[in-house]
Design a protein around this motif. Sequence first.
Motif, PDB file in Angstrom:
ATOM      1  N   VAL A  64       0.829  -1.206   0.000  1.00 35.88           N
ATOM      2  CA  VAL A  64       0.000   0.000   0.000  1.00 35.88           C
ATOM      3  C   VAL A  64       0.864   1.257   0.000  1.00 35.88           C
ATOM      4  N   SER A  65       1.984   1.220   0.720  1.00 34.84           N
ATOM      5  CA  SER A  65       2.824   2.419   0.836  1.00 34.84           C
ATOM      6  C   SER A  65       3.482   2.792  -0.483  1.00 34.84           C
ATOM      7  N   SER A  66       3.507   1.866  -1.450  1.00 30.95           N
ATOM      8  CA  SER A  66       4.086   2.175  -2.764  1.00 30.95           C
ATOM      9  C   SER A  66       3.285   3.234  -3.508  1.00 30.95           C
ATOM     10  N   SER A  67       2.021   3.396  -3.125  1.00 33.04           N
ATOM     11  CA  SER A  67       1.118   4.290  -3.857  1.00 33.04           C
ATOM     12  C   SER A  67       1.182   5.730  -3.364  1.00 33.04           C
ATOM     13  N   ALA A  68       2.064   6.031  -2.409  1.00 32.99           N
ATOM     14  CA  ALA A  68       2.053   7.318  -1.704  1.00 32.99           C
ATOM     15  C   ALA A  68       1.898   8.555  -2.592  1.00 32.99           C
ATOM     16  N   PRO A  69       2.660   8.699  -3.712  1.00 25.96           N
ATOM     17  CA  PRO A  69       2.536   9.933  -4.493  1.00 25.96           C
ATOM     18  C   PRO A  69       1.189  10.078  -5.209  1.00 25.96           C
ATOM     19  N   GLU A  70       0.427   8.994  -5.286  1.00 25.19           N
ATOM     20  CA  GLU A  70      -0.851   9.034  -5.998  1.00 25.19           C
ATOM     21  C   GLU A  70      -2.051   9.088  -5.051  1.00 25.19           C
ATOM     22  N   VAL A  71      -1.770   9.392  -3.769  1.00 28.43           N
ATOM     23  CA  VAL A  71      -2.808   9.374  -2.742  1.00 28.43           C
ATOM     24  C   VAL A  71      -3.203  10.794  -2.347  1.00 28.43           C
ATOM     25  N   LYS A  72      -4.508  11.023  -2.249  1.00 31.60           N
ATOM     26  CA  LYS A  72      -5.003  12.281  -1.708  1.00 31.60           C
ATOM     27  C   LYS A  72      -4.793  12.284  -0.189  1.00 31.60           C
ATOM     28  N   ASN A  73      -4.293  13.381   0.342  1.00 28.31           N
ATOM     29  CA  ASN A  73      -4.057  13.518   1.787  1.00 28.31           C
ATOM     30  C   ASN A  73      -3.340  12.284   2.346  1.00 28.31           C
ATOM     31  N   PRO A  74      -2.099  12.026   1.907  1.00 26.89           N
ATOM     32  CA  PRO A  74      -1.404  10.784   2.290  1.00 26.89           C
ATOM     33  C   PRO A  74      -1.158  10.643   3.796  1.00 26.89           C
ATOM     34  N   GLN A  75      -0.976  11.776   4.511  1.00 26.88           N
ATOM     35  CA  GLN A  75      -0.722  11.678   5.956  1.00 26.88           C
ATOM     36  C   GLN A  75      -1.897  11.016   6.677  1.00 26.88           C
ATOM     37  N   ARG A  76      -3.085  11.226   6.181  1.00 23.58           N
ATOM     38  CA  ARG A  76      -4.276  10.620   6.781  1.00 23.58           C
ATOM     39  C   ARG A  76      -4.606   9.274   6.160  1.00 23.58           C
ATOM     40  N   ASN A  77      -4.606   9.208   4.835  1.00 15.36           N
ATOM     41  CA  ASN A  77      -5.154   8.036   4.143  1.00 15.36           C
ATOM     42  C   ASN A  77      -4.228   6.827   4.121  1.00 15.36           C
ATOM     43  N   LEU A  78      -2.907   7.055   4.068  1.00 13.81           N
ATOM     44  CA  LEU A  78      -1.993   5.905   4.022  1.00 13.81           C
ATOM     45  C   LEU A  78      -2.035   5.066   5.303  1.00 13.81           C
ATOM     46  N   PRO A  79      -1.957   5.684   6.496  1.00  8.14           N
ATOM     47  CA  PRO A  79      -2.087   4.852   7.709  1.00  8.14           C
ATOM     48  C   PRO A  79      -3.427   4.123   7.786  1.00  8.14           C
ATOM     49  N   ILE A  80      -4.511   4.790   7.357  1.00  7.44           N
ATOM     50  CA  ILE A  80      -5.822   4.122   7.349  1.00  7.44           C
ATOM     51  C   ILE A  80      -5.790   2.918   6.428  1.00  7.44           C
ATOM     52  N   GLY A  81      -5.188   3.082   5.247  1.00  7.87           N
ATOM     53  CA  GLY A  81      -5.121   1.980   4.282  1.00  7.87           C
ATOM     54  C   GLY A  81      -4.324   0.804   4.804  1.00  7.87           C
ATOM     55  N   ILE A  82      -3.167   1.078   5.432  1.00  7.37           N
ATOM     56  CA  ILE A  82      -2.284   0.010   5.906  1.00  7.37           C
ATOM     57  C   ILE A  82      -2.884  -0.714   7.113  1.00  7.37           C
TER      58      ILE A  82
ATOM     59  N   THR B  34      -2.390  -5.605  -7.203  1.00  6.46           N
ATOM     60  CA  THR B  34      -1.636  -4.830  -6.217  1.00  6.46           C
ATOM     61  C   THR B  34      -0.134  -5.012  -6.391  1.00  6.46           C
ATOM     62  N   MET B  35       0.297  -6.248  -6.593  1.00 11.23           N
ATOM     63  CA  MET B  35       1.730  -6.520  -6.647  1.00 11.23           C
ATOM     64  C   MET B  35       2.374  -6.043  -7.956  1.00 11.23           C
ATOM     65  N   ILE B  36       1.666  -6.148  -9.079  1.00  9.69           N
ATOM     66  CA  ILE B  36       2.209  -5.611 -10.343  1.00  9.69           C
ATOM     67  C   ILE B  36       2.285  -4.092 -10.254  1.00  9.69           C
ATOM     68  N   TYR B  37       1.235  -3.483  -9.701  1.00  7.89           N
ATOM     69  CA  TYR B  37       1.226  -2.030  -9.486  1.00  7.89           C
ATOM     70  C   TYR B  37       2.419  -1.611  -8.616  1.00  7.89           C
ATOM     71  N   SER B  38       2.590  -2.313  -7.481  1.00  7.46           N
ATOM     72  CA  SER B  38       3.673  -1.971  -6.556  1.00  7.46           C
ATOM     73  C   SER B  38       5.042  -2.198  -7.187  1.00  7.46           C
ATOM     74  N   SER B  39       5.177  -3.278  -7.957  1.00  9.29           N
ATOM     75  CA  SER B  39       6.446  -3.558  -8.644  1.00  9.29           C
ATOM     76  C   SER B  39       6.821  -2.430  -9.586  1.00  9.29           C
ATOM     77  N   SER B  40       5.846  -1.963 -10.353  1.00  9.92           N
ATOM     78  CA  SER B  40       6.139  -0.919 -11.333  1.00  9.92           C
ATOM     79  C   SER B  40       6.551   0.377 -10.641  1.00  9.92           C
ATOM     80  N   ARG B  41       5.905   0.702  -9.498  1.00  9.53           N
ATOM     81  CA  ARG B  41       6.274   1.918  -8.773  1.00  9.53           C
ATOM     82  C   ARG B  41       7.643   1.777  -8.114  1.00  9.53           C
TER      83      ARG B  41
END
Length: 464
Positions: A239-257, A320-327
């Motif tokens: 999930v953390s691989s998507s950070a630059p494509e996330v709205k409000n990452p400080q809030r949404n990334l911890p929620i996602g993980i 998820t894994m192909i997406y994360s690999s590419s990033r």
Amino acid sequence: MSVWKQMTQKAAVQDYLQADQRFEKTMTAKDLMALGIGAVIGTGIFILPGTVAATVSGPGVILSFLLAAVVCATAAMCYAEFASALPVAGSAYSYGNIIFGQFIGWVIGWALILEYMLAVATVSVGFSAYFHSFLQGFGVQLPKAISGAWNPSQHTYINVVAILVVLVISLMLSRGMQTSMKINDWMVLIKIAIIVLFVVVGCFYVKPKNWSPFLPFGTNGMLAGASTVFFAYLGFDAVSSSAPEVKNPQRNLPIGIIGTLIVATILYMAVSTVLTGMLPYSKLNLADPVSYALQYFHLNKIAGIIAIGAMAGMFTMMITMIYSSSRLVYAIGRDGLLPNFLGQVNNKHLPNHSLTVVTIIIALMGGLIDLNQLAELVNIGTLIAFSFVSLGVIFLRKRDDIVNDGFKVPLYPVLPIISLLLCIGLMLKLQRITWIASLIWFAIGAAIYFAYGMHHSHMKNHKI
């Protein structure tokens, strides 16, 4: 600059943040949870509760899943703090570059390449097997020659379905994350609905006497089960691989993980509870214990639906894994440690060059190579990344130039240290052949770094 100084040179945070502004921010907390659940909940949910109960834990497998989730949560919280403080592409690879320096970052990145690509290739072969069974239900039989890895003695030459499913997912991702997330979200909902269907229907066939004795193998059996099912939770880190494509990452990334881990734990424990209640645990040491339990009670149609759920689980995991690999490959190319074209994004703000390379490698692995002996390498790649992230939180807190107004690991520094020790302990339990194969992989990685990456790195010139 000396070799040692370059190996230990730390990436500048602002350089990464500026470079990754090229991505379009489209993903929400809901999308991140769908990505995470898509990666974590695969075919294992239909297999592990039965096999682990039968061999080591008994009905206590329910607690094994809970204990494993608690262990995993320590690493998940470390990832959540890093994702909140450093919303950059590359996940643990970039965290390593910023906190420990270039060479450690490369080692983490090389470990994650192993984890992501090998995991997808292995799952693509599993998807192919389920798809063949699905077709056979309609009387369709694909030629043997295109149904397996290269093995002329067994008359198999290529696994076409394994290749095609990787190509289809890559095509989806190349069109943009909004379309891909819609498909992924629906597939995850279908998968969860099928799991809930099993739990609800199975409840009517539960006999409480099957839960006694609850710990037939004792507390040690429950602990052994926890160490086995720990790996069922792997994937939330993607999930953390998507950070630059996330709205409000400080809030949404911890929620996602963390949200991913909570939902996965509830689902694993629910399936374990119902399955061990339907049949005595000793009867569940099968390749498909959930389907067997349903067929035992003549619920054949629902057993067929479970097969669809298994395919949906594998499909979302591969997304998820192909997406994360590419990033990840994009991030390494962005830094110059791999060829520059891999670090480029197109006019749609997508790193399709890295996606293409990742797709070709995974498709060839899944279509031509027997991966059975290499599957456990996924575990060591993951645990190496977990170890550095857990240790890295301690160094992250000491950095005055990194401001984190979002999530922070509670009980600091105790939890990061516990997470590190648990990861090392699990690595020491892996087979010797896994260690030998991983050492070969890291020797190749070191050769690439010293022969190419060190000389082409953008970090020394701040060209990131």
